[in-house]
Design an enzyme around this catalytic site. Sequence first.
Site, PDB file in Angstrom:
ATOM      1  N   GLU A   1      -0.332  -6.389  22.176  1.00 16.15           N
ATOM      2  CA  GLU A   1       0.362  -5.230  22.753  1.00 16.15           C
ATOM      3  C   GLU A   1      -0.587  -4.401  23.624  1.00 16.15           C
ATOM      4  OE1 GLU A   1       1.442  -3.522  18.836  1.00 16.15           O
ATOM      5  OE2 GLU A   1       0.269  -1.775  19.424  1.00 16.15           O
TER       6      GLU A   1
ATOM      7  N   ALA B   1       3.547  -3.080  10.775  1.00 16.15           N
ATOM      8  CA  ALA B   1       2.136  -3.106  10.368  1.00 16.15           C
ATOM      9  C   ALA B   1       1.225  -3.291  11.577  1.00 16.15           C
ATOM     10  CB  ALA B   1       1.939  -4.199   9.326  1.00 16.15           C
ATOM     11  N   ARG B   2       1.018  -4.523  11.987  1.00 15.75           N
ATOM     12  CA  ARG B   2       0.157  -4.824  13.127  1.00 15.75           C
ATOM     13  C   ARG B   2       0.652  -6.088  13.810  1.00 15.75           C
ATOM     14  NH1 ARG B   2      -1.485  -0.562  13.355  1.00 15.75           N
ATOM     15  NH2 ARG B   2      -3.598   0.263  13.336  1.00 15.75           N
TER      16      ARG B   2
ATOM     17  N   HIS C   1       5.388   0.664  19.267  1.00 10.47           N
ATOM     18  CA  HIS C   1       4.370   1.145  18.325  1.00 10.47           C
ATOM     19  C   HIS C   1       4.467   2.673  18.120  1.00 10.47           C
ATOM     20  CE1 HIS C   1       0.138   0.127  16.578  1.00 10.47           C
ATOM     21  NE2 HIS C   1       0.722   1.089  15.886  1.00 10.47           N
ATOM     22  N   ILE C   2       5.620   3.092  17.591  1.00 14.90           N
ATOM     23  CA  ILE C   2       5.868   4.534  17.440  1.00 14.90           C
ATOM     24  C   ILE C   2       6.138   4.938  15.988  1.00 14.90           C
ATOM     25  CG2 ILE C   2       6.685   4.945  19.799  1.00 14.90           C
ATOM     26  CD1 ILE C   2       9.588   4.803  18.631  1.00 14.90           C
TER      27      ILE C   2
ATOM     28  N   GLY D   1       0.850  -1.194   0.000  1.00 11.61           N
ATOM     29  CA  GLY D   1       0.000   0.000   0.000  1.00 11.61           C
ATOM     30  C   GLY D   1       0.880   1.237   0.000  1.00 11.61           C
ATOM     31  N   ARG D   2       0.324   2.343   0.484  1.00 13.63           N
ATOM     32  CA  ARG D   2       1.056   3.615   0.453  1.00 13.63           C
ATOM     33  C   ARG D   2       2.354   3.546   1.248  1.00 13.63           C
ATOM     34  NH1 ARG D   2      -4.817   5.944   1.165  1.00 13.63           N
ATOM     35  NH2 ARG D   2      -4.744   4.242   2.645  1.00 13.63           N
ATOM     36  N   ILE D   3       2.303   2.940   2.449  1.00 12.01           N
ATOM     37  CA  ILE D   3       3.506   2.906   3.286  1.00 12.01           C
ATOM     38  C   ILE D   3       4.538   1.949   2.679  1.00 12.01           C
ATOM     39  CG2 ILE D   3       4.417   2.373   5.600  1.00 12.01           C
ATOM     40  CD1 ILE D   3       1.554   3.168   6.661  1.00 12.01           C
TER      41      ILE D   3
ATOM     42  N   ARG E   1      -1.917  -8.450  -2.297  1.00 11.46           N
ATOM     43  CA  ARG E   1      -3.132  -9.107  -2.799  1.00 11.46           C
ATOM     44  C   ARG E   1      -3.300  -8.840  -4.286  1.00 11.46           C
ATOM     45  NH1 ARG E   1      -7.567  -7.345   1.458  1.00 11.46           N
ATOM     46  NH2 ARG E   1      -6.363  -5.491   1.044  1.00 11.46           N
TER      47      ARG E   1
HETATM   48  C1  8YV Z   1      -1.258   4.763  15.551  1.00  9.50           C
HETATM   49  C2  8YV Z   1      -1.062   3.113  13.622  1.00  9.50           C
HETATM   50  O1  8YV Z   1      -0.342   5.439  16.322  1.00  9.50           O
HETATM   51  O2  8YV Z   1      -2.154   4.563  12.133  1.00  9.50           O
HETATM   52  C3  8YV Z   1      -2.004   3.420  12.514  1.00  9.50           C
HETATM   53  O3  8YV Z   1      -2.635   2.472  12.000  1.00  9.50           O
HETATM   54  O4  8YV Z   1      -0.771   2.001  13.866  1.00  9.50           O
HETATM   55  C4  8YV Z   1      -0.448   4.217  14.408  1.00  9.50           C
HETATM   56  O5  8YV Z   1      -0.110   5.256  13.558  1.00  9.50           O
HETATM   57  C5  8YV Z   1      -2.011   3.806  16.424  1.00  9.50           C
HETATM   58  O6  8YV Z   1      -2.811   2.944  15.717  1.00  9.50           O
HETATM   59  C6  8YV Z   1      -2.868   4.579  17.436  1.00  9.50           C
HETATM   60  O7  8YV Z   1      -4.152   4.818  16.999  1.00  9.50           O
END
Ligand code: 8YV
Length: 327
Positions: free
Chosen positions: A270, A240-241, A288-289, A157-159, A180
């Site tokens: 997390e 990502a997640r 997560h920064i 995607g964009r990132i 995908r």
């Molecule tokens: C957020 C992120 O800081 O944008 C997202 O999807 O994971 C982070 O930029 C986090 O989700 C807090 O809402």
Amino acid sequence: MSTQPRILVARAVFPETLQKLEQHFELETNQADTVFTRQELLARLKDKAGAFTTGSERIDAEVLAACPQLKICANMAVGFNNFDVPAMTARKVLATNTPDVLTETTADFGFALLMATARRMAESEHYLRAGRWTQWSYDMFAGADVHGSTLGILGMGRIGQGIARRGAHGFGMNVIYHNRSRLASELEAACKARYVGKEELLKTADHLVLVLPYSAESHHAIGAAELAQMKPTATLVNVARGGIVDDAALAQALREKRIAAAGLDVYEGEPKVHPDLLTVPNVVLTPHIASATVPTRRAMADLAADNLIGFLVHGKPVTPLNAEVLA
Ligand code: 8YV
């Protein structure tokens, strides 16, 4: 009594964001920033027309059933796996997120984490701080090269494209990706990226960066079987997640040096981190920064606020996820 719509701002935000929202809404805020329990969230959201949420608030069928006045949840995040969007659409509750404004900042961080991982920056810093550096040696913290190596991206995607551009243009990397769907040829050309199957991506990448959204489909997209296909010299980066990587399997692969190193900004469950990840040295761990620069967090907060104002005041949200609710 105020006739302004009532909004819950579920987490602490910039005072300027609250001032902007206050011009249009009656606010309930949480500047103490204690994450609401499920019961607190239900109780506080019950009489609200809108919610300013973050990844820590799960909006699902139970919440929607308990909050009949709710019309919009504006997430201060691009990811929205905390929203059950089909359930929101069924209840005619608008969902919005914050795309674009964090793309370049998050891509910067993804690349920084890749560099820190490949060049063993965290591990070597701990060694120095512990007073263990007594002499130079030929292979001390020798890691992997980034320039000229093969950068694999899962989720384009964009990132993902931002990270690919940095690798291709800044570091002369050979970029391959799996997604995908394949990108349009002009986007592939801009990133100098070649589409490959997932197996080729795993087997060929020197550095594999995960940038795909979390869903049932992407749960444990990288588990023991996938890690086994990677090069023993490879690094893995997840911005990502949590849940996309099987963290227990990753910790074991790192301990057994089945891959060289990992850089993680996100974790399953997390802010808890799998205890085995905390004890392996060859992993860089950040809390997560990836989107955390002051201008970007301001832009994210502004966009979430603009979605609430746009929709509840003017009937026009900026970045809706389920625009069918507007029809
Ligand atoms: C957020 C992120 O800081 O944008 C997202 O999807 O994971 C982070 O930029 C986090 O989700 C807090 O809402």
